[in-house]
Design an enzyme around this catalytic site. Structure first.
Site, PDB file in Angstrom:
ATOM      1  N   ASN A   1       0.823  -1.204   0.000  1.00  0.00           N
ATOM      2  CA  ASN A   1       0.000   0.000   0.000  1.00  0.00           C
ATOM      3  C   ASN A   1       0.861   1.260   0.000  1.00  0.00           C
ATOM      4  OD1 ASN A   1      -1.978   1.883   0.237  1.00  0.00           O
ATOM      5  ND2 ASN A   1      -2.852   1.102   2.121  1.00  0.00           N
ATOM      6  N   ASP A   2       1.462   1.562   1.149  1.00  0.00           N
ATOM      7  CA  ASP A   2       2.215   2.808   1.244  1.00  0.00           C
ATOM      8  C   ASP A   2       3.405   2.853   0.290  1.00  0.00           C
ATOM      9  OD1 ASP A   2       0.458   3.661   3.176  1.00  0.00           O
ATOM     10  OD2 ASP A   2       1.626   2.775   4.794  1.00  0.00           O
ATOM     11  N   VAL A   3       4.004   1.692   0.004  1.00  0.00           N
ATOM     12  CA  VAL A   3       5.204   1.690  -0.839  1.00  0.00           C
ATOM     13  C   VAL A   3       4.890   1.939  -2.311  1.00  0.00           C
ATOM     14  CG1 VAL A   3       6.512   0.216   0.714  1.00  0.00           C
ATOM     15  CG2 VAL A   3       5.221  -0.815  -1.153  1.00  0.00           C
ATOM     16  N   VAL A   4       3.587   2.022  -2.668  1.00  0.00           N
ATOM     17  CA  VAL A   4       3.230   2.370  -4.043  1.00  0.00           C
ATOM     18  C   VAL A   4       2.348   3.616  -4.077  1.00  0.00           C
ATOM     19  CG1 VAL A   4       3.427   0.059  -5.028  1.00  0.00           C
ATOM     20  CG2 VAL A   4       1.284   0.743  -3.953  1.00  0.00           C
ATOM     21  N   ASN A   5       2.265   4.330  -2.964  1.00  0.00           N
ATOM     22  CA  ASN A   5       1.368   5.491  -2.885  1.00  0.00           C
ATOM     23  C   ASN A   5       1.993   6.704  -3.568  1.00  0.00           C
ATOM     24  OD1 ASN A   5      -0.348   7.540  -2.207  1.00  0.00           O
ATOM     25  ND2 ASN A   5      -0.626   6.873  -0.085  1.00  0.00           N
TER      26      ASN A   5
END
Lengths: 461, 98
Positions: free
Chosen positions: A384-388
Protein backbone atom coordinates in the site's frame (compact mmCIF):
# COMPACT_ATOMS: atom_id res chain seq x y z
CA UNK A 1 48.87 -23.80 28.56
CA UNK A 2 45.15 -24.50 28.17
CA UNK A 3 44.70 -20.74 28.32
CA UNK A 4 46.73 -20.32 25.14
CA UNK A 5 44.80 -23.07 23.38
CA UNK A 6 41.50 -21.47 24.35
CA UNK A 7 42.64 -18.02 23.22
CA UNK A 8 43.88 -19.43 19.90
CA UNK A 9 40.54 -21.13 19.30
CA UNK A 10 38.83 -17.80 20.05
CA UNK A 11 41.05 -16.09 17.49
CA UNK A 12 40.15 -18.63 14.80
CA UNK A 13 36.47 -18.29 15.72
CA UNK A 14 36.58 -14.50 15.26
CA UNK A 15 38.23 -14.97 11.87
CA UNK A 16 35.54 -17.44 10.81
CA UNK A 17 32.77 -15.03 11.85
CA UNK A 18 34.25 -12.33 9.63
CA UNK A 19 34.55 -14.76 6.71
CA UNK A 20 30.96 -15.84 7.30
CA UNK A 21 29.69 -12.28 6.93
CA UNK A 22 31.74 -11.83 3.77
CA UNK A 23 30.22 -14.95 2.24
CA UNK A 24 26.74 -13.64 3.04
CA UNK A 25 27.17 -11.02 0.32
CA UNK A 26 25.98 -13.35 -2.48
CA UNK A 27 23.30 -16.05 -2.51
CA UNK A 28 25.61 -18.63 -4.07
CA UNK A 29 28.20 -18.42 -1.28
CA UNK A 30 25.76 -17.77 1.55
CA UNK A 31 25.35 -21.35 2.69
CA UNK A 32 29.10 -21.58 3.16
CA UNK A 33 28.69 -18.61 5.49
CA UNK A 34 26.50 -20.61 7.84
CA UNK A 35 29.01 -23.47 7.86
CA UNK A 36 31.84 -21.05 8.73
CA UNK A 37 29.85 -19.40 11.50
CA UNK A 38 28.82 -22.75 12.99
CA UNK A 39 32.43 -23.96 12.94
CA UNK A 40 33.53 -20.75 14.65
CA UNK A 41 30.90 -21.18 17.31
CA UNK A 42 31.82 -24.82 17.97
CA UNK A 43 35.51 -23.90 18.32
CA UNK A 44 34.68 -21.09 20.73
CA UNK A 45 32.38 -23.26 22.85
CA UNK A 46 34.91 -26.12 22.80
CA UNK A 47 37.69 -23.76 23.81
CA UNK A 48 35.60 -22.54 26.73
CA UNK A 49 34.60 -25.99 27.92
CA UNK A 50 38.24 -27.12 28.22
CA UNK A 51 39.24 -24.18 30.41
CA UNK A 52 40.35 -25.33 33.85
CA UNK A 53 38.10 -22.79 35.59
CA UNK A 54 35.07 -24.86 34.74
CA UNK A 55 34.55 -27.30 37.59
CA UNK A 56 31.06 -28.64 36.90
CA UNK A 57 29.26 -29.48 33.68
CA UNK A 58 25.98 -30.40 35.36
CA UNK A 59 24.22 -27.04 34.98
CA UNK A 60 25.73 -26.39 31.59
CA UNK A 61 24.43 -29.68 30.23
CA UNK A 62 20.98 -29.13 31.70
CA UNK A 63 20.69 -25.58 30.33
CA UNK A 64 22.09 -26.53 26.93
CA UNK A 65 19.62 -29.40 26.52
CA UNK A 66 16.75 -27.07 27.43
CA UNK A 67 18.09 -24.49 24.97
CA UNK A 68 18.27 -27.03 22.15
CA UNK A 69 14.78 -28.28 23.01
CA UNK A 70 13.41 -24.77 22.53
CA UNK A 71 15.74 -23.74 19.71
CA UNK A 72 14.93 -26.54 17.28
CA UNK A 73 11.15 -25.91 17.16
CA UNK A 74 11.83 -22.14 16.96
CA UNK A 75 13.80 -22.76 13.77
CA UNK A 76 10.84 -24.58 12.21
CA UNK A 77 8.31 -21.75 12.36
CA UNK A 78 6.60 -20.81 9.07
CA UNK A 79 8.63 -18.20 7.21
CA UNK A 80 5.89 -15.62 7.66
CA UNK A 81 6.72 -15.81 11.39
CA UNK A 82 10.41 -15.05 10.89
CA UNK A 83 10.06 -11.42 12.06
CA UNK A 84 8.65 -12.39 15.45
CA UNK A 85 11.26 -15.12 15.84
CA UNK A 86 13.93 -12.50 15.18
CA UNK A 87 12.46 -10.22 17.85
CA UNK A 88 12.40 -13.11 20.29
CA UNK A 89 15.99 -14.04 19.59
CA UNK A 90 17.07 -10.45 20.18
CA UNK A 91 15.21 -10.58 23.49
CA UNK A 92 17.06 -13.77 24.43
CA UNK A 93 20.39 -12.23 23.47
CA UNK A 94 19.67 -9.21 25.65
CA UNK A 95 18.49 -11.46 28.45
CA UNK A 96 21.71 -13.49 28.42
CA UNK A 97 23.77 -10.28 28.64
CA UNK A 98 21.58 -8.89 31.43
CA UNK A 99 21.78 -12.12 33.47
CA UNK A 100 25.55 -12.38 33.15
CA UNK A 101 25.85 -8.71 34.17
CA UNK A 102 23.69 -9.21 37.27
CA UNK A 103 25.59 -12.36 38.25
CA UNK A 104 28.98 -10.67 37.83
CA UNK A 105 27.85 -7.66 39.84
CA UNK A 106 26.85 -9.71 42.90
CA UNK A 107 29.90 -11.93 42.55
CA UNK A 108 32.28 -8.98 42.54
CA UNK A 109 30.32 -7.17 45.24
CA UNK A 110 30.66 -10.16 47.57
CA UNK A 111 34.39 -10.56 46.83
CA UNK A 112 35.08 -6.85 47.21
CA UNK A 113 36.49 -6.79 43.67
CA UNK A 114 34.01 -4.29 42.30
CA UNK A 115 36.32 -1.62 40.89
CA UNK A 116 34.97 1.62 39.39
CA UNK A 117 35.74 0.39 35.90
CA UNK A 118 34.01 -2.94 36.44
CA UNK A 119 30.96 -1.20 37.86
CA UNK A 120 30.76 1.11 34.84
CA UNK A 121 30.87 -1.71 32.30
CA UNK A 122 28.48 -3.89 34.31
CA UNK A 123 25.99 -1.00 34.47
CA UNK A 124 26.30 -0.54 30.71
CA UNK A 125 25.83 -4.25 30.06
CA UNK A 126 22.82 -4.55 32.35
CA UNK A 127 21.06 -1.47 30.95
CA UNK A 128 21.60 -2.52 27.33
CA UNK A 129 20.81 -6.16 27.98
CA UNK A 130 17.61 -5.53 29.94
CA UNK A 131 16.15 -2.97 27.55
CA UNK A 132 16.88 -5.27 24.61
CA UNK A 133 15.22 -8.15 26.46
CA UNK A 134 11.88 -6.44 27.12
CA UNK A 135 12.02 -4.42 23.89
CA UNK A 136 12.58 -7.58 21.86
CA UNK A 137 9.73 -9.40 23.61
CA UNK A 138 7.32 -6.54 22.99
CA UNK A 139 8.41 -6.18 19.35
CA UNK A 140 7.90 -9.90 18.94
CA UNK A 141 4.39 -9.65 20.43
CA UNK A 142 3.56 -6.79 18.06
CA UNK A 143 4.92 -8.65 15.05
CA UNK A 144 2.96 -11.78 15.95
CA UNK A 145 -0.08 -9.51 16.37
CA UNK A 146 -0.71 -10.71 19.90
CA UNK A 147 -1.27 -7.02 20.55
CA UNK A 148 -2.20 -4.04 18.43
CA UNK A 149 0.30 -3.06 15.75
CA UNK A 150 -0.81 0.55 15.99
CA UNK A 151 1.43 2.86 18.01
CA UNK A 152 0.40 3.22 21.65
CA UNK A 153 0.91 6.80 22.70
CA UNK A 154 0.05 9.07 25.61
CA UNK A 155 0.74 12.66 26.51
CA UNK A 156 4.32 13.39 27.54
CA UNK A 157 5.46 9.95 26.42
CA UNK A 158 8.84 10.98 25.12
CA UNK A 159 9.57 12.97 28.29
CA UNK A 160 8.65 10.04 30.55
CA UNK A 161 10.85 7.65 28.55
CA UNK A 162 13.70 10.11 28.47
CA UNK A 163 13.55 10.81 32.22
CA UNK A 164 13.51 7.10 32.91
CA UNK A 165 16.64 6.48 30.86
CA UNK A 166 18.40 9.47 32.43
CA UNK A 167 17.58 8.21 35.95
CA UNK A 168 18.85 4.71 35.08
CA UNK A 169 22.05 6.07 33.53
CA UNK A 170 22.46 8.54 36.43
CA UNK A 171 22.19 5.75 38.99
CA UNK A 172 24.69 3.79 36.91
CA UNK A 173 27.14 6.68 37.07
CA UNK A 174 26.56 7.08 40.79
CA UNK A 175 27.18 3.38 41.36
CA UNK A 176 30.39 3.73 39.37
CA UNK A 177 31.55 6.50 41.67
CA UNK A 178 30.50 4.59 44.78
CA UNK A 179 30.06 0.87 43.97
CA UNK A 180 29.01 0.03 47.54
CA UNK A 181 25.55 1.60 47.12
CA UNK A 182 24.16 -1.78 46.19
CA UNK A 183 20.50 -0.83 46.78
CA UNK A 184 20.60 1.20 43.58
CA UNK A 185 21.54 -1.74 41.36
CA UNK A 186 18.13 -3.50 41.27
CA UNK A 187 16.55 -0.13 40.48
CA UNK A 188 18.83 0.26 37.46
CA UNK A 189 17.80 -3.23 36.30
CA UNK A 190 14.10 -2.45 36.79
CA UNK A 191 14.27 0.91 35.02
CA UNK A 192 16.09 -0.61 32.05
CA UNK A 193 13.42 -3.34 31.77
CA UNK A 194 10.64 -0.75 31.80
CA UNK A 195 12.50 1.48 29.33
CA UNK A 196 12.63 -1.38 26.82
CA UNK A 197 8.83 -1.58 26.90
CA UNK A 198 8.40 2.19 26.59
CA UNK A 199 10.78 2.25 23.63
CA UNK A 200 8.64 -0.13 21.56
CA UNK A 201 5.10 0.90 22.63
CA UNK A 202 4.90 3.95 20.34
CA UNK A 203 6.24 2.10 17.28
CA UNK A 204 3.72 1.24 14.58
CA UNK A 205 3.66 -1.79 12.29
CA UNK A 206 5.10 0.09 9.31
CA UNK A 207 8.23 1.03 11.27
CA UNK A 208 8.95 -2.50 12.42
CA UNK A 209 11.65 -3.17 9.78
CA UNK A 210 13.66 -0.27 11.17
CA UNK A 211 13.05 -1.09 14.81
CA UNK A 212 13.91 -4.76 14.44
CA UNK A 213 17.23 -3.62 12.93
CA UNK A 214 17.79 -1.31 15.89
CA UNK A 215 17.13 -4.09 18.35
CA UNK A 216 19.62 -6.18 16.41
CA UNK A 217 22.16 -3.46 16.99
CA UNK A 218 21.34 -3.25 20.73
CA UNK A 219 21.64 -7.03 21.08
CA UNK A 220 25.10 -6.81 19.49
CA UNK A 221 26.12 -3.94 21.75
CA UNK A 222 25.03 -5.85 24.84
CA UNK A 223 27.34 -8.66 23.76
CA UNK A 224 30.11 -6.07 23.37
CA UNK A 225 29.40 -4.76 26.87
CA UNK A 226 29.57 -8.33 28.14
CA UNK A 227 32.94 -8.60 26.44
CA UNK A 228 34.17 -5.57 28.38
CA UNK A 229 32.85 -7.08 31.62
CA UNK A 230 34.40 -10.50 31.05
CA UNK A 231 37.51 -9.07 29.38
CA UNK A 232 36.94 -11.16 26.26
CA UNK A 233 38.19 -9.97 22.88
CA UNK A 234 36.06 -12.56 21.10
CA UNK A 235 32.83 -11.28 22.65
CA UNK A 236 33.75 -7.70 21.79
CA UNK A 237 34.58 -8.56 18.18
CA UNK A 238 31.54 -10.78 17.55
CA UNK A 239 29.22 -8.35 19.33
CA UNK A 240 30.60 -5.45 17.29
CA UNK A 241 29.93 -7.34 14.05
CA UNK A 242 26.31 -7.89 15.11
CA UNK A 243 25.98 -4.31 16.33
CA UNK A 244 27.30 -2.82 13.12
CA UNK A 245 25.09 -5.05 10.97
CA UNK A 246 22.00 -3.87 12.87
CA UNK A 247 23.18 -0.29 12.50
CA UNK A 248 23.78 -0.53 8.74
CA UNK A 249 20.38 -2.17 8.22
CA UNK A 250 18.63 0.53 10.28
CA UNK A 251 20.19 3.21 8.13
CA UNK A 252 19.14 1.44 4.93
CA UNK A 253 15.59 1.14 6.27
CA UNK A 254 15.44 4.78 7.36
CA UNK A 255 16.65 5.91 3.94
CA UNK A 256 14.05 3.73 2.25
CA UNK A 257 11.36 5.57 4.21
CA UNK A 258 12.97 8.99 3.96
CA UNK A 259 12.84 9.36 7.73
CA UNK A 260 15.44 10.14 10.34
CA UNK A 261 16.39 7.75 13.12
CA UNK A 262 14.88 10.01 15.79
CA UNK A 263 11.67 10.32 13.79
CA UNK A 264 11.27 6.54 13.69
CA UNK A 265 11.95 6.11 17.40
CA UNK A 266 9.98 9.05 18.74
CA UNK A 267 7.66 10.03 15.91
CA UNK A 268 4.87 7.48 16.62
CA UNK A 269 4.30 7.17 12.87
CA UNK A 270 0.82 6.11 11.89
CA UNK A 271 -0.94 7.06 15.11
CA UNK A 272 -2.87 9.84 13.42
CA UNK A 273 -5.52 8.81 10.98
CA UNK A 274 -5.66 10.46 7.56
CA UNK A 275 -5.95 14.19 8.20
CA UNK A 276 -9.13 15.09 6.39
CA UNK A 277 -11.13 12.75 4.22
CA UNK A 278 -12.07 14.24 0.91
CA UNK A 279 -15.62 15.47 0.86
CA UNK A 280 -16.74 13.77 -2.33
CA UNK A 281 -17.11 10.03 -2.39
CA UNK A 282 -14.76 8.69 -4.99
CA UNK A 283 -15.39 5.57 -6.91
CA UNK A 284 -13.01 2.78 -7.66
CA UNK A 285 -13.15 0.37 -10.55
CA UNK A 286 -13.52 -3.12 -9.33
CA UNK A 287 -12.61 -6.12 -11.45
CA UNK A 288 -13.15 -9.87 -11.41
CA UNK A 289 -10.63 -12.69 -11.62
CA UNK A 290 -11.69 -13.19 -15.25
CA UNK A 291 -10.80 -9.58 -16.14
CA UNK A 292 -7.48 -9.86 -14.33
CA UNK A 293 -6.59 -13.15 -16.04
CA UNK A 294 -7.41 -11.58 -19.41
CA UNK A 295 -5.29 -8.50 -18.76
CA UNK A 296 -2.34 -10.40 -17.33
CA UNK A 297 -2.15 -12.99 -20.09
CA UNK A 298 -2.31 -10.34 -22.81
CA UNK A 299 0.43 -8.18 -21.34
CA UNK A 300 4.00 -8.28 -22.62
CA UNK A 301 5.41 -7.65 -19.21
CA UNK A 302 4.04 -7.89 -15.70
CA UNK A 303 5.61 -6.52 -12.54
CA UNK A 304 4.35 -8.03 -9.30
CA UNK A 305 4.71 -5.83 -6.22
CA UNK A 306 4.29 -7.85 -3.02
CA UNK A 307 3.64 -6.33 0.39
CA UNK A 308 2.77 -7.41 3.89
CA UNK A 309 -0.70 -8.48 2.67
CA UNK A 310 0.92 -11.30 0.73
CA UNK A 311 2.63 -12.54 3.90
CA UNK A 312 -0.55 -12.34 5.98
CA UNK A 313 -2.55 -14.27 3.38
CA UNK A 314 0.31 -16.80 2.95
CA UNK A 315 -0.21 -16.22 -0.77
CA UNK A 316 3.38 -16.77 -1.93
CA UNK A 317 2.73 -20.26 -3.35
CA UNK A 318 -0.29 -19.05 -5.33
CA UNK A 319 1.91 -16.24 -6.63
CA UNK A 320 4.33 -18.89 -7.81
CA UNK A 321 1.49 -20.66 -9.70
CA UNK A 322 0.56 -17.36 -11.30
CA UNK A 323 4.18 -16.79 -12.26
CA UNK A 324 4.32 -20.25 -13.88
CA UNK A 325 1.13 -19.69 -15.86
CA UNK A 326 2.26 -16.31 -17.16
CA UNK A 327 5.80 -17.44 -17.90
CA UNK A 328 4.35 -20.36 -19.91
CA UNK A 329 2.54 -17.83 -22.08
CA UNK A 330 5.73 -15.90 -22.69
CA UNK A 331 4.87 -12.99 -20.43
CA UNK A 332 7.95 -11.38 -18.87
CA UNK A 333 7.25 -11.47 -15.10
CA UNK A 334 9.37 -9.61 -12.59
CA UNK A 335 8.97 -8.94 -8.89
CA UNK A 336 9.63 -5.46 -7.55
CA UNK A 337 10.54 -5.52 -3.88
CA UNK A 338 10.54 -2.33 -1.83
CA UNK A 339 13.21 -2.32 0.91
CA UNK A 340 10.63 -1.82 3.68
CA UNK A 341 7.93 -4.11 2.29
CA UNK A 342 6.93 -6.53 5.02
CA UNK A 343 7.89 -6.49 8.66
CA UNK A 344 11.66 -6.91 8.53
CA UNK A 345 14.46 -6.19 6.05
CA UNK A 346 14.35 -8.66 3.16
CA UNK A 347 11.09 -10.26 4.36
CA UNK A 348 9.47 -10.47 0.89
CA UNK A 349 12.56 -11.98 -0.73
CA UNK A 350 12.55 -14.88 1.71
CA UNK A 351 8.85 -15.58 1.16
CA UNK A 352 9.23 -15.53 -2.62
CA UNK A 353 12.30 -17.74 -2.38
CA UNK A 354 10.27 -20.14 -0.25
CA UNK A 355 7.80 -20.40 -3.13
CA UNK A 356 10.70 -21.35 -5.43
CA UNK A 357 10.69 -18.14 -7.40
CA UNK A 358 14.21 -17.77 -8.84
CA UNK A 359 15.96 -14.87 -7.19
CA UNK A 360 17.11 -13.32 -10.47
CA UNK A 361 13.44 -12.42 -11.05
CA UNK A 362 13.45 -10.21 -7.92
CA UNK A 363 14.31 -6.63 -8.84
CA UNK A 364 15.14 -3.78 -6.52
CA UNK A 365 13.12 -0.58 -6.50
CA UNK A 366 15.80 1.60 -8.09
CA UNK A 367 16.25 -0.80 -10.99
CA UNK A 368 12.58 -1.30 -11.76
CA UNK A 369 11.37 2.30 -11.61
CA UNK A 370 12.89 3.47 -14.93
CA UNK A 371 11.15 0.50 -16.62
CA UNK A 372 7.72 1.09 -15.13
CA UNK A 373 6.27 3.19 -17.99
CA UNK A 374 6.87 0.28 -20.37
CA UNK A 375 5.29 -2.29 -18.11
CA UNK A 376 1.96 -3.70 -19.24
CA UNK A 377 0.46 -4.60 -15.87
CA UNK A 378 1.63 -3.77 -12.36
CA UNK A 379 0.06 -6.30 -10.00
CA UNK A 380 0.04 -5.08 -6.41
CA UNK A 381 -0.47 -7.80 -3.81
CA UNK A 382 -1.14 -6.43 -0.35
CA UNK A 383 1.26 -3.50 -0.67
CA UNK A 384 0.00 0.00 0.00
CA UNK A 385 2.21 2.81 1.24
CA UNK A 386 5.20 1.69 -0.84
CA UNK A 387 3.23 2.37 -4.04
CA UNK A 388 1.37 5.49 -2.89
CA UNK A 389 2.03 8.28 -5.41
CA UNK A 390 1.34 10.85 -2.66
CA UNK A 391 4.94 10.23 -1.61
CA UNK A 392 5.97 11.92 -4.88
CA UNK A 393 3.29 14.55 -5.28
CA UNK A 394 1.55 15.53 -2.05
CA UNK A 395 3.80 17.66 0.13
CA UNK A 396 1.33 17.47 3.00
CA UNK A 397 1.33 13.69 3.10
CA UNK A 398 3.18 12.11 6.03
CA UNK A 399 5.00 9.87 3.58
CA UNK A 400 6.03 12.71 1.25
CA UNK A 401 9.58 12.13 0.01
CA UNK A 402 9.62 8.41 0.70
CA UNK A 403 11.03 6.53 -2.31
CA UNK A 404 8.24 4.40 -3.83
CA UNK A 405 7.81 1.87 -6.59
CA UNK A 406 6.16 3.81 -9.44
CA UNK A 407 3.33 1.34 -9.99
CA UNK A 408 1.06 4.17 -11.17
CA UNK A 409 3.23 4.64 -14.26
CA UNK A 410 2.44 1.18 -15.58
CA UNK A 411 -0.14 1.01 -18.38
CA UNK A 412 -2.58 -0.88 -16.16
CA UNK A 413 -2.53 -1.37 -12.42
CA UNK A 414 -4.29 -4.25 -10.69
CA UNK A 415 -4.40 -3.97 -6.92
CA UNK A 416 -5.38 -6.93 -4.76
CA UNK A 417 -6.65 -5.71 -1.42
CA UNK A 418 -8.90 -6.99 1.32
CA UNK A 419 -10.94 -3.79 1.55
CA UNK A 420 -10.57 -0.05 1.04
CA UNK A 421 -9.12 0.43 4.54
CA UNK A 422 -5.95 2.48 4.44
CA UNK A 423 -2.63 0.75 5.21
CA UNK A 424 -0.62 0.85 8.41
CA UNK A 425 0.30 4.47 8.03
CA UNK A 426 -3.42 5.28 7.81
CA UNK A 427 -2.98 7.27 4.60
CA UNK A 428 -5.41 7.38 1.68
CA UNK A 429 -3.92 6.05 -1.53
CA UNK A 430 -4.92 7.92 -4.71
CA UNK A 431 -3.56 5.11 -6.81
CA UNK A 432 -6.72 3.09 -6.17
CA UNK A 433 -8.89 5.82 -7.68
CA UNK A 434 -6.77 6.31 -10.77
CA UNK A 435 -8.27 5.68 -14.23
CA UNK A 436 -5.84 2.92 -15.07
CA UNK A 437 -6.34 1.06 -11.78
CA UNK A 438 -8.56 -1.96 -11.27
CA UNK A 439 -9.27 -3.24 -7.78
CA UNK A 440 -9.56 -6.94 -7.02
CA UNK A 441 -11.10 -7.24 -3.58
CA UNK A 442 -10.56 -10.27 -1.41
CA UNK A 443 -8.02 -12.44 0.36
CA UNK A 444 -4.83 -12.43 -1.71
CA UNK A 445 -4.46 -16.20 -1.65
CA UNK A 446 -8.05 -16.85 -2.78
CA UNK A 447 -8.04 -14.12 -5.42
CA UNK A 448 -4.77 -15.20 -7.01
CA UNK A 449 -5.99 -18.80 -6.87
CA UNK A 450 -9.04 -17.75 -8.91
CA UNK A 451 -6.89 -15.92 -11.46
CA UNK A 452 -4.64 -18.96 -11.81
CA UNK A 453 -7.71 -21.16 -12.34
CA UNK A 454 -8.82 -18.89 -15.17
CA UNK A 455 -5.39 -19.00 -16.75
CA UNK A 456 -4.94 -22.74 -16.46
CA UNK A 457 -7.96 -23.27 -18.64
CA UNK A 458 -10.77 -24.00 -16.21
CA UNK A 459 -13.58 -21.79 -17.41
CA UNK A 460 -11.36 -19.76 -19.69
CA UNK A 461 -12.61 -19.12 -23.21
CA UNK B 1 44.23 -13.44 30.50
CA UNK B 2 43.90 -9.76 31.31
CA UNK B 3 42.55 -7.33 28.79
CA UNK B 4 43.20 -3.65 29.28
CA UNK B 5 40.63 -1.02 28.37
CA UNK B 6 42.55 0.41 25.43
CA UNK B 7 43.08 -2.98 23.77
CA UNK B 8 39.39 -3.71 24.27
CA UNK B 9 38.38 -0.41 22.67
CA UNK B 10 40.83 -1.06 19.86
CA UNK B 11 39.22 -4.43 19.08
CA UNK B 12 35.76 -2.87 19.31
CA UNK B 13 36.64 -0.06 16.90
CA UNK B 14 38.27 -2.29 14.30
CA UNK B 15 35.49 -4.88 14.40
CA UNK B 16 32.82 -2.18 14.06
CA UNK B 17 34.43 -0.58 11.01
CA UNK B 18 35.08 -3.97 9.44
CA UNK B 19 31.51 -5.06 10.17
CA UNK B 20 29.94 -1.95 8.65
CA UNK B 21 32.04 -2.33 5.53
CA UNK B 22 31.20 -6.00 5.04
CA UNK B 23 27.49 -5.63 5.81
CA UNK B 24 27.10 -2.83 3.28
CA UNK B 25 28.12 -5.29 0.58
CA UNK B 26 25.47 -7.86 1.51
CA UNK B 27 22.80 -8.23 -1.18
CA UNK B 28 19.37 -6.87 -0.26
CA UNK B 29 17.96 -10.24 -1.18
CA UNK B 30 19.61 -11.71 1.89
CA UNK B 31 18.84 -9.15 4.57
CA UNK B 32 16.53 -11.46 6.52
CA UNK B 33 18.98 -14.41 6.66
CA UNK B 34 21.76 -11.90 7.36
CA UNK B 35 19.91 -10.71 10.42
CA UNK B 36 19.31 -14.22 11.71
CA UNK B 37 22.95 -15.12 11.08
CA UNK B 38 24.32 -12.10 12.95
CA UNK B 39 21.88 -12.86 15.77
CA UNK B 40 23.26 -16.37 15.92
CA UNK B 41 26.83 -15.04 15.90
CA UNK B 42 26.08 -12.70 18.79
CA UNK B 43 24.94 -15.72 20.77
CA UNK B 44 28.70 -16.10 21.29
CA UNK B 45 27.59 -14.65 24.64
CA UNK B 46 27.19 -18.34 25.47
CA UNK B 47 30.94 -18.35 26.16
CA UNK B 48 30.51 -15.94 29.08
CA UNK B 49 27.47 -17.77 30.35
CA UNK B 50 29.29 -21.12 30.25
CA UNK B 51 32.06 -19.77 32.48
CA UNK B 52 29.55 -18.60 35.08
CA UNK B 53 27.55 -21.82 35.12
CA UNK B 54 30.71 -23.95 35.05
CA UNK B 55 32.69 -22.11 37.74
CA UNK B 56 29.64 -22.36 40.01
CA UNK B 57 30.99 -20.12 42.79
CA UNK B 58 27.62 -19.80 44.54
CA UNK B 59 24.00 -20.72 43.94
CA UNK B 60 22.80 -17.37 42.57
CA UNK B 61 25.64 -17.11 40.03
CA UNK B 62 25.16 -20.69 38.92
CA UNK B 63 21.45 -20.19 38.38
CA UNK B 64 21.82 -16.91 36.53
CA UNK B 65 24.63 -18.43 34.47
CA UNK B 66 22.59 -21.53 33.61
CA UNK B 67 19.65 -19.35 32.58
CA UNK B 68 21.99 -17.33 30.36
CA UNK B 69 23.36 -20.57 28.84
CA UNK B 70 19.78 -21.60 28.13
CA UNK B 71 18.92 -18.26 26.46
CA UNK B 72 22.03 -18.16 24.29
CA UNK B 73 21.88 -21.84 23.32
CA UNK B 74 18.31 -21.30 22.14
CA UNK B 75 19.50 -18.39 20.01
CA UNK B 76 22.48 -20.26 18.71
CA UNK B 77 20.57 -23.37 17.67
CA UNK B 78 17.49 -21.67 16.23
CA UNK B 79 19.53 -18.89 14.60
CA UNK B 80 21.80 -21.21 12.62
CA UNK B 81 19.09 -23.69 11.71
CA UNK B 82 16.66 -21.08 10.40
CA UNK B 83 19.37 -19.20 8.49
CA UNK B 84 20.35 -22.38 6.72
CA UNK B 85 16.71 -23.24 6.07
CA UNK B 86 16.12 -19.85 4.44
CA UNK B 87 19.29 -19.91 2.38
CA UNK B 88 18.47 -23.33 0.96
CA UNK B 89 15.44 -21.71 -0.67
CA UNK B 90 17.33 -19.12 -2.72
CA UNK B 91 17.73 -20.61 -6.18
CA UNK B 92 18.84 -18.95 -9.35
CA UNK B 93 17.86 -21.51 -12.00
CA UNK B 94 14.47 -21.34 -13.57
CA UNK B 95 12.57 -24.51 -12.77
CA UNK B 96 12.11 -26.66 -15.88
CA UNK B 97 8.97 -25.55 -17.62
CA UNK B 98 6.19 -28.05 -17.89
Amino acid sequence: MTGTVTETLYLIAAGLFILALRWMSRPDTARRAVAAAVTGMLLAVGGTLISPEIVTYKWIALAAVAGIALGVPLARVPLTAVPERTGLSQAFGGMAAGLVGVAKYYLWLADGQLTHFRMAVVAGEVILGCLTATGGLLASAKLAEWMTTRPITYRGQNIVSFVLLVVAAGLGVWLTIDPTQSWAFPIVVGLALVFGVLLILPIGGADMPTVISFLNSYAGLSAVAMGFVLESKLLIAAGALDGSSGFVLSIIMCKAMNRSVTNVLFGAFGSVQAVAKRAEERTVKSATAVDAAELLSNADSVVIIPGYGMAVAQAQHRVRDLYDQLAKRGVDVKFAVHPVAGRMPGHMNVLLAEADIPYDRLVEMDDINPEMPHVGVALIIGANDVVNPAARTDEKSPIYGMPIIDADKAQTVIAIKRSMNPGFAGIENDLYYADNTLMLFGDAKAVIGDVVKQLSGEGAA
Amino acid sequence: MKLDLLTALFVFMLATFLGMDIIRRVSRLLHTPLMSLTNAISSIAVVGALMLAGEAPDRLTTWLGALAVFASTTNLVSGYLITDRMLRMFKRREAPKS
